[in-house]
Design a protein around this motif. Sequence first.
Motif, short mmCIF file in Angstrom:
data_model
loop_
_atom_site.label_atom_id
_atom_site.label_comp_id
_atom_site.label_asym_id
_atom_site.label_seq_id
_atom_site.Cartn_x
_atom_site.Cartn_y
_atom_site.Cartn_z
N THR A 19 0.93 -1.44 -0.10
CA THR A 19 -0.03 -0.50 -0.02
C THR A 19 0.87 1.57 0.01
OG1 THR A 19 -1.63 -1.39 1.76
CG2 THR A 19 -1.63 1.15 1.65
N VAL A 20 0.23 2.34 -0.78
CA VAL A 20 0.98 3.58 -0.60
C VAL A 20 0.30 4.79 0.14
CG1 VAL A 20 2.47 5.62 -1.61
CG2 VAL A 20 2.47 3.21 -2.63
N TYR A 21 -0.20 5.37 1.02
CA TYR A 21 -0.62 6.51 1.59
C TYR A 21 -0.17 7.68 1.69
CZ TYR A 21 -1.08 1.79 4.29
OH TYR A 21 -0.78 0.88 4.89
N LEU A 22 -1.22 9.05 1.52
CA LEU A 22 -1.51 9.68 1.50
C LEU A 22 -1.39 10.62 2.58
CD1 LEU A 22 0.19 12.14 -0.28
CD2 LEU A 22 -2.03 12.38 -1.65
N GLN A 23 -0.61 11.13 3.09
CA GLN A 23 -1.49 11.12 4.90
C GLN A 23 -1.09 13.17 4.48
OE1 GLN A 23 -2.23 10.17 7.64
NE2 GLN A 23 -2.77 12.30 8.14
N MET A 24 -2.88 13.54 4.83
CA MET A 24 -3.04 15.28 4.31
C MET A 24 -3.43 15.97 5.37
SD MET A 24 -4.95 14.30 0.91
CE MET A 24 -6.63 13.64 1.97
N ASN A 25 -2.55 16.25 6.04
CA ASN A 25 -3.56 17.56 7.06
C ASN A 25 -3.05 18.53 6.57
OD1 ASN A 25 -2.25 15.11 8.64
ND2 ASN A 25 -0.09 15.55 8.75
N SER A 26 -3.94 19.57 7.70
CA SER A 26 -4.15 20.92 7.14
C SER A 26 -4.15 21.75 6.12
CB SER A 26 -3.20 21.52 7.43
OG SER A 26 -1.89 21.73 8.45
N LEU A 27 -5.87 20.44 6.01
CA LEU A 27 -6.11 20.73 4.22
C LEU A 27 -7.15 21.95 3.92
CD1 LEU A 27 -8.07 17.36 4.68
CD2 LEU A 27 -6.33 17.96 2.93
N LYS A 28 -7.25 22.41 3.18
CA LYS A 28 -7.69 24.06 2.82
C LYS A 28 -8.90 23.29 1.29
CE LYS A 28 -2.87 25.89 2.72
NZ LYS A 28 -2.47 26.39 2.44
N PRO A 29 -10.06 24.56 1.61
CA PRO A 29 -11.00 24.33 0.75
C PRO A 29 -10.26 23.55 -0.55
CG PRO A 29 -11.69 25.75 1.88
CD PRO A 29 -10.38 25.26 2.34
N GLU A 30 -9.53 24.72 -0.94
CA GLU A 30 -9.06 24.24 -2.70
C GLU A 30 -8.02 22.79 -2.58
OE1 GLU A 30 -8.05 26.44 -0.14
OE2 GLU A 30 -6.30 27.71 -0.31
N ASP A 31 -8.21 21.54 -1.80
CA ASP A 31 -7.64 20.72 -1.47
C ASP A 31 -8.69 19.61 -2.44
OD1 ASP A 31 -5.38 20.93 1.40
OD2 ASP A 31 -5.27 20.83 -0.89
N THR A 32 -10.29 20.12 -2.04
CA THR A 32 -11.96 19.53 -2.51
C THR A 32 -11.09 18.73 -4.36
OG1 THR A 32 -12.50 20.85 -1.09
CG2 THR A 32 -13.56 19.74 -2.21
N ALA A 33 -10.59 18.23 -4.50
CA ALA A 33 -11.04 17.28 -5.39
C ALA A 33 -11.54 15.84 -5.75
CB ALA A 33 -9.23 17.53 -6.60
N VAL A 34 -11.35 14.76 -6.73
CA VAL A 34 -11.15 12.87 -6.84
C VAL A 34 -9.24 12.83 -6.66
CG1 VAL A 34 -11.58 11.53 -7.67
CG2 VAL A 34 -13.30 13.25 -7.77
N TYR A 35 -9.29 12.28 -6.25
CA TYR A 35 -7.69 11.63 -5.87
C TYR A 35 -7.88 10.61 -6.20
CZ TYR A 35 -6.81 15.48 -2.82
OH TYR A 35 -6.13 17.11 -2.91
N TYR A 36 -6.25 10.47 -7.47
CA TYR A 36 -6.50 9.11 -7.84
C TYR A 36 -5.06 8.99 -8.10
CZ TYR A 36 -10.13 10.20 -10.77
OH TYR A 36 -11.43 11.10 -11.41
N CYS A 37 -4.56 6.77 -7.62
CA CYS A 37 -3.50 6.93 -6.94
C CYS A 37 -3.35 6.29 -8.77
CB CYS A 37 -3.15 5.76 -6.37
SG CYS A 37 -4.43 4.63 -6.33
N ALA A 38 -2.16 6.19 -9.11
CA ALA A 38 -1.33 5.30 -10.52
C ALA A 38 -0.34 4.93 -10.77
CB ALA A 38 -1.30 6.74 -11.76
N ALA A 39 0.18 3.59 -10.70
CA ALA A 39 1.21 3.37 -10.96
C ALA A 39 3.18 3.55 -12.81
CB ALA A 39 1.53 1.77 -10.92
N SER A 40 3.64 3.86 -12.23
CA SER A 40 4.78 3.80 -13.36
C SER A 40 5.43 3.12 -13.70
CB SER A 40 5.10 5.09 -13.60
OG SER A 40 6.29 5.50 -14.00
N ASN A 41 5.76 2.95 -14.90
CA ASN A 41 6.84 1.20 -15.01
C ASN A 41 8.66 2.59 -14.73
OD1 ASN A 41 6.32 -1.13 -15.37
ND2 ASN A 41 4.76 -0.21 -16.64
N THR A 42 8.63 3.38 -13.88
CA THR A 42 9.79 4.14 -13.19
C THR A 42 10.70 3.73 -12.33
OG1 THR A 42 9.01 6.27 -13.09
CG2 THR A 42 9.47 5.67 -15.29
#
Length: 124
Positions: free
Chosen positions: A78-101
Motif C-alpha cells: 500500500t502507498v499512503y498520502l497523509q493530508m494535514n491542514s486541509l484547505k477548501p482548495e484541496d477538494t477534488a477526486v484523488y487518484y493513484c497511479a503506477a509508473s514503470n519508472t
Amino acid sequence: QSQLVASGGGLVQPGGSLRLSCTTSGFNVGYFTIGWFRQAPGKEREGVSSISTGGDSTVYVDSVKGRFTISRDSAENTVYLQMNSLKPEDTAVYYCAASNTDYAHLAPQDYDYWGRGTQVTVSS
C-alpha cells in the motif's frame, strides 16, 4: 487483472486531516513508482505527490509541501498520502497511479496504470 484502488476520502473541515490509501491487486506496488493526482470540477488533472520504487525519493506539488506526506508500506502493498491542514482548495477526486519508472515524478503521461478515484471534500 491488475488494479489500483484509492480509498480514504471523505468530508473534512478546513484544517482537518485525511489519510488516503492506494492498494493494488495483481501486482506488487513495490516494483512501481506510485503517484497521487487530483482533479477538481472544471480543472485540469494535477499531480500531487509521487514516491519512487525504493521509497527514497519523493516529490510534491508546491501547494501541498509541508502539509502532505507520501509513504509506502511494502508489507501491506500500500502507498499512503497523509493530508494535514486541509484547505477548501484541496477538494477534488484523488487518484493513484503506477509508473514503470524507478524515480518519483508527476508526469501523468508516464503513468501506466490508473485506479478509480476517491472524493475529498474540504468544507465547513
